[in-house]
Design a protein around this motif. Structure first.
Motif, short mmCIF file in Angstrom:
data_model
loop_
_atom_site.label_atom_id
_atom_site.label_comp_id
_atom_site.label_asym_id
_atom_site.label_seq_id
_atom_site.Cartn_x
_atom_site.Cartn_y
_atom_site.Cartn_z
N MET A 18 34.91 -15.35 13.06
CA MET A 18 33.70 -15.13 13.86
C MET A 18 33.43 -16.30 14.80
N ILE A 19 33.67 -17.52 14.34
CA ILE A 19 33.50 -18.69 15.21
C ILE A 19 34.45 -18.61 16.40
N ILE A 20 35.69 -18.29 16.15
CA ILE A 20 36.68 -18.19 17.23
C ILE A 20 36.31 -17.06 18.18
N ALA A 21 35.90 -15.92 17.65
CA ALA A 21 35.52 -14.79 18.51
C ALA A 21 34.33 -15.15 19.39
N LEU A 30 25.20 -15.25 23.76
CA LEU A 30 24.24 -15.46 22.67
C LEU A 30 22.84 -15.81 23.16
N SER A 31 22.70 -16.02 24.46
CA SER A 31 21.42 -16.50 24.95
C SER A 31 20.30 -15.49 24.81
N GLN A 32 20.63 -14.22 24.85
CA GLN A 32 19.61 -13.19 24.66
C GLN A 32 20.27 -11.97 24.05
N LEU A 33 19.81 -11.55 22.91
CA LEU A 33 20.36 -10.38 22.25
C LEU A 33 19.60 -9.14 22.69
N THR A 35 19.66 -4.64 22.56
CA THR A 35 19.88 -3.62 21.53
C THR A 35 21.36 -3.46 21.20
N ALA A 36 22.20 -3.42 22.23
CA ALA A 36 23.64 -3.25 22.00
C ALA A 36 24.21 -4.44 21.23
N ASP A 37 23.72 -5.66 21.51
CA ASP A 37 24.20 -6.85 20.80
C ASP A 37 23.82 -6.81 19.32
N ILE A 38 22.60 -6.38 19.04
CA ILE A 38 22.16 -6.29 17.65
C ILE A 38 22.99 -5.25 16.90
N ILE A 39 23.24 -4.11 17.54
CA ILE A 39 24.07 -3.08 16.92
C ILE A 39 25.47 -3.63 16.65
N LEU A 40 26.02 -4.36 17.63
CA LEU A 40 27.34 -4.96 17.45
C LEU A 40 27.36 -5.91 16.26
N ILE A 41 26.34 -6.75 16.15
CA ILE A 41 26.28 -7.70 15.02
C ILE A 41 26.21 -6.95 13.69
N LEU A 42 25.40 -5.91 13.64
CA LEU A 42 25.29 -5.14 12.40
C LEU A 42 26.62 -4.46 12.05
N LEU A 43 27.29 -3.92 13.04
CA LEU A 43 28.58 -3.26 12.79
C LEU A 43 29.65 -4.26 12.39
N VAL A 48 33.24 -6.52 8.27
CA VAL A 48 33.89 -7.65 7.61
C VAL A 48 33.43 -7.84 6.16
N GLN A 49 32.48 -7.05 5.71
CA GLN A 49 32.00 -7.19 4.34
C GLN A 49 33.14 -7.02 3.34
N ASN A 50 33.90 -5.97 3.49
CA ASN A 50 34.99 -5.73 2.55
C ASN A 50 36.07 -6.80 2.67
N ALA A 51 36.23 -7.36 3.87
CA ALA A 51 37.21 -8.43 4.02
C ALA A 51 36.80 -9.66 3.23
N MET A 52 35.49 -9.84 3.03
CA MET A 52 35.01 -11.01 2.28
C MET A 52 35.01 -10.76 0.78
N VAL A 53 34.50 -9.63 0.35
CA VAL A 53 34.33 -9.42 -1.10
C VAL A 53 35.38 -8.51 -1.71
N GLY A 54 36.21 -7.89 -0.89
CA GLY A 54 37.25 -7.00 -1.42
C GLY A 54 36.64 -5.84 -2.17
N ASN A 55 37.16 -5.58 -3.34
CA ASN A 55 36.67 -4.47 -4.15
C ASN A 55 35.45 -4.84 -4.99
N ASP A 56 35.07 -6.10 -4.98
CA ASP A 56 33.94 -6.56 -5.79
C ASP A 56 32.64 -6.25 -5.06
#
Length: 171
Positions: A18-21, A30-33, A35-43, A48-56
């Protein structure tokens, strides 16, 4: 491998991604979010949730991932404030857009800042002409700062948050 160590390593990997992206796509995003930016962040967070916690999907797995992200962010900020070379690598430098009324057209073009955006920032702070701008800068957080010269007062510094309708003024 220990499942919690796996979550720690996955979370750090996603954090670096995420830092690199964000570094690639630029600070002005990042200066002003909007609606589309907020949706992007949520998506992105969902993807990446599963990439962090896997099956847990347990409470402890989620709390472990969150704790790692908070701790790693804290450590990263300490490194940025402690080591100048690391700070220079991680943070962009402020960019001068106008100096003593002279626009830097190459810089504006490189940063994809339109003359209308610059004029809007100036109008927000009561500056009508480019010649009345002592200094306008794109700050590291994506804000456009304007220092104007006024015949009635000494230097007046104002901040304009790029693409935002409300204004912030620092005197």
């Amino acid at each position: 491998m220990n499942p919690y160590l796996d979550i720690v390593l996955r979370s750090i990997s996603v954090y670096f991604f995420m830092i690199i992206a964000l570094r690639i796509f630029g600070k002005k995003e990042l200066s002003q979010l909007n609606t589309a930016d907020i949706i992007l962040i949520l998506l992105i967070s969902n993807s990446v949730q599963n990439a962090m916690v896997g099956n847990d999907t347990s409470l402890w797995g989620g709390l472990t991932a969150a704790a790692v992200l908070f701790a790693f962010n804290f450590i990263l900020k300490k490194l940025i404030y402690t080591y100048k070379p690391f700070s220079d690598f991680m943070l962009e430098k402020p960019q001068i857009l106008i100096h003593d009324g002279n626009l830097d057209f190459k810089k504006l073009s490189k940063l994809n800042i339109t003359s209308e955006e610059l004029k809007e920032a100036m109008r927000e702070h009561g500056v009508e002409y480019y010649k009345d701008v002592k200094l306008a800068m794109l700050e590291i957080d994506g804000n456009i700062s304007i220092i104007s010269i006024s015949g009635k007062e000494t230097l007046r510094q104002t901040h304009y948050k790029r693409m935002k309708k409300s204004k912030k003024t620092i005197r």
